[in-house]
Design a protein around this motif. Structure first.
Motif, mmCIF file in Angstrom:
data_model
loop_
_atom_site.group_PDB
_atom_site.id
_atom_site.type_symbol
_atom_site.label_atom_id
_atom_site.label_comp_id
_atom_site.label_asym_id
_atom_site.label_seq_id
_atom_site.Cartn_x
_atom_site.Cartn_y
_atom_site.Cartn_z
ATOM 1 N N LEU A 147 91.076 100.269 36.091
ATOM 2 C CA LEU A 147 89.938 100.887 35.399
ATOM 3 C C LEU A 147 88.678 100.238 36.300
ATOM 4 O O LEU A 147 87.576 101.089 36.444
ATOM 5 N N GLU A 206 88.424 102.032 39.397
ATOM 6 C CA GLU A 206 88.084 103.484 39.397
ATOM 7 C C GLU A 206 86.681 103.571 38.983
ATOM 8 O O GLU A 206 85.911 104.615 39.353
ATOM 9 N N THR A 207 86.255 102.721 38.385
ATOM 10 C CA THR A 207 84.708 102.676 37.984
ATOM 11 C C THR A 207 83.710 102.239 39.215
ATOM 12 O O THR A 207 82.889 103.123 39.408
ATOM 13 N N LEU A 208 84.091 101.156 39.937
ATOM 14 C CA LEU A 208 83.163 100.784 40.906
ATOM 15 C C LEU A 208 83.508 101.280 42.383
ATOM 16 O O LEU A 208 82.357 101.275 42.975
ATOM 17 N N ALA A 227 80.920 104.063 42.200
ATOM 18 C CA ALA A 227 79.687 103.523 42.163
ATOM 19 C C ALA A 227 79.092 102.844 43.375
ATOM 20 O O ALA A 227 77.931 103.065 43.622
ATOM 21 N N HIS A 236 76.417 100.158 42.084
ATOM 22 C CA HIS A 236 77.329 99.215 41.451
ATOM 23 C C HIS A 236 76.786 98.042 40.821
ATOM 24 O O HIS A 236 77.298 97.623 39.865
ATOM 25 N N VAL A 285 75.727 99.133 37.573
ATOM 26 C CA VAL A 285 76.685 99.425 36.779
ATOM 27 C C VAL A 285 77.505 98.257 36.170
ATOM 28 O O VAL A 285 77.494 97.961 34.759
ATOM 29 N N LEU A 337 76.933 96.662 31.955
ATOM 30 C CA LEU A 337 78.068 96.471 31.254
ATOM 31 C C LEU A 337 78.352 94.977 30.806
ATOM 32 O O LEU A 337 79.084 94.598 29.819
ATOM 33 N N VAL A 368 82.165 113.331 34.357
ATOM 34 C CA VAL A 368 82.536 111.943 35.171
ATOM 35 C C VAL A 368 83.473 112.185 36.206
ATOM 36 O O VAL A 368 83.391 111.724 37.472
ATOM 37 N N THR A 396 82.890 111.446 40.283
ATOM 38 C CA THR A 396 83.811 110.659 40.953
ATOM 39 C C THR A 396 84.477 111.518 42.288
ATOM 40 O O THR A 396 84.374 111.110 43.564
ATOM 41 N N ALA A 439 90.292 110.100 39.964
ATOM 42 C CA ALA A 439 90.044 109.298 38.692
ATOM 43 C C ALA A 439 91.276 109.547 37.879
ATOM 44 O O ALA A 439 91.065 110.202 36.910
ATOM 45 N N ILE A 451 90.337 108.684 34.145
ATOM 46 C CA ILE A 451 89.786 109.749 33.407
ATOM 47 C C ILE A 451 90.430 111.038 33.101
ATOM 48 O O ILE A 451 90.202 111.579 32.135
#
Length: 295
Positions: free
Chosen positions: A192, A195-197, A200, A206, A209, A213, A247, A251, A258, A261
């Motif tokens: 996760l 996949e997020t960063l 980003a 990044h 983000v 968080l 989202v 991505t 993703a 997601i």
């Protein structure tokens, strides 16, 4: 000393410890017992190299797994998960009747059952423990969760040398299950995070983000957050699906997959017509989404 560590009776009955494996966990245990003036014998797959490494140490090196068991009163296995059952099988012939064999490896209940069967067949006492926290960070950073029959002396010995020990009862499967599902969250979080960063970074946001968080769990505990995340999903599934699809598109536009997601979208689609508001009921409603179709 915490209430969990208060009872040290019976610790004096274990004076010789055998450790199989000498990685982070094995070294952590060895240091604790050596500092307590308890005899420690170890063994790895490379005993000659280990003897050279420990030539100036009070720690002895055994000739075989069976002889290590015969020379000690408590055997602790700290090896790779793939070798845990084989090591138990090789050690079992050296166990005295009732001698405890403590498996500390990150293995499934199925592998734990194999280990239990091998130790019981040899007349030993199978115990299971899991290491919660980072062994590399030291004794104060870990908690040992232990289950199995006739575990009192082993629990007392570990508490007496400074470990925080949670005794969960006579079932050795309990610690194995706890470790597996903790790892689902803590190890799965890496995917996760990536996949997020990764996208980003591609968009150059990044650091923002990460900053946004910070403090995510300050106002609510992880437990409360996890329960609420499930309980409020049916009510908000329709609205969140739109955002989740955006989202995924964002991505994809950065050139990344993703998969989490994608599965999250499928989860929300599964709950569109659900009215459950208890997290266990929500999980029940997700059986179709989570079930292994191959089984």
């Amino acid at each position: 000393m915490s209430a969990e560590n208060a009872d040290c009776s019976g610790a004096e009955s274990i004076e010789r410890i055998g450790l199989i494996g000498y990685g982070e966990a094995g070294q952590l245990l060895a240091r604790a017992f050596v500092e307590a003036n308890i005899d420690v014998t170890v063994l790895t797959r490379s005993p000659d190299r280990l003897r050279e490494r420990l030539s100036d140490s009070p720690i002895a090196v055994a000739d075989s797994y069976a002889s290590l068991a015969a020379e000690t009163e408590l055997v602790c296995s700290c090896v790779w998960p793939a070798t845990a059952a084989d090591v138990a099988a090789e050690t079992a012939p050296g166990l005295a009747p009732g001698q405890p064999f403590l498996d500390l490896n990150s293995v499934s209940p199925a592998t734990t059952e194999q280990i239990v069967d091998k130790i019981e067949a040899a007349g030993g006492t199978p115990l299971k423990a899991t290491i919660m926290g980072s062994a590399a960070a030291g004794r104060d950073s870990v908690r040992l969760v232990i289950g199995g029959p006739d575990r009192a002396d082993t629990v007392a010995a570990l508490r007496a040398v400074g470990f925080t020990v949670q005794d969960v009862g006579a079932d050795p499967m309990h610690p194995a299950l706890l470790k597996m599902f903790r790892s689902t969250f803590t190890k799965g979080m890496r995917e996760l995070v990536a996949e997020t960063l990764a996208p980003a970074v591609a968009y150059g946001v990044h650091e923002d983000v990460l900053d946004d968080l910070n403090g995510l769990f300050d106002e609510r505990s992880v437990e409360e957050w996890m329960r609420t995340a499930l309980e409020n999903t049916p009510e908000h599934a329709q609205r969140r699906l739109g955002e989740l699809r955006e989202v995924r598109q964002t991505t994809a536009d950065a050139g990344y997959r993703a998969p989490i997601i994608d599965e999250t979208i499928a989860l929300h689609e599964e709950l569109l017509n659900s009215s459950d508001d208890d997290y266990v009921a929500v999980l029940e409603a997700l059986k179709g989404h989570l079930s292994d179709d191959s089984s």
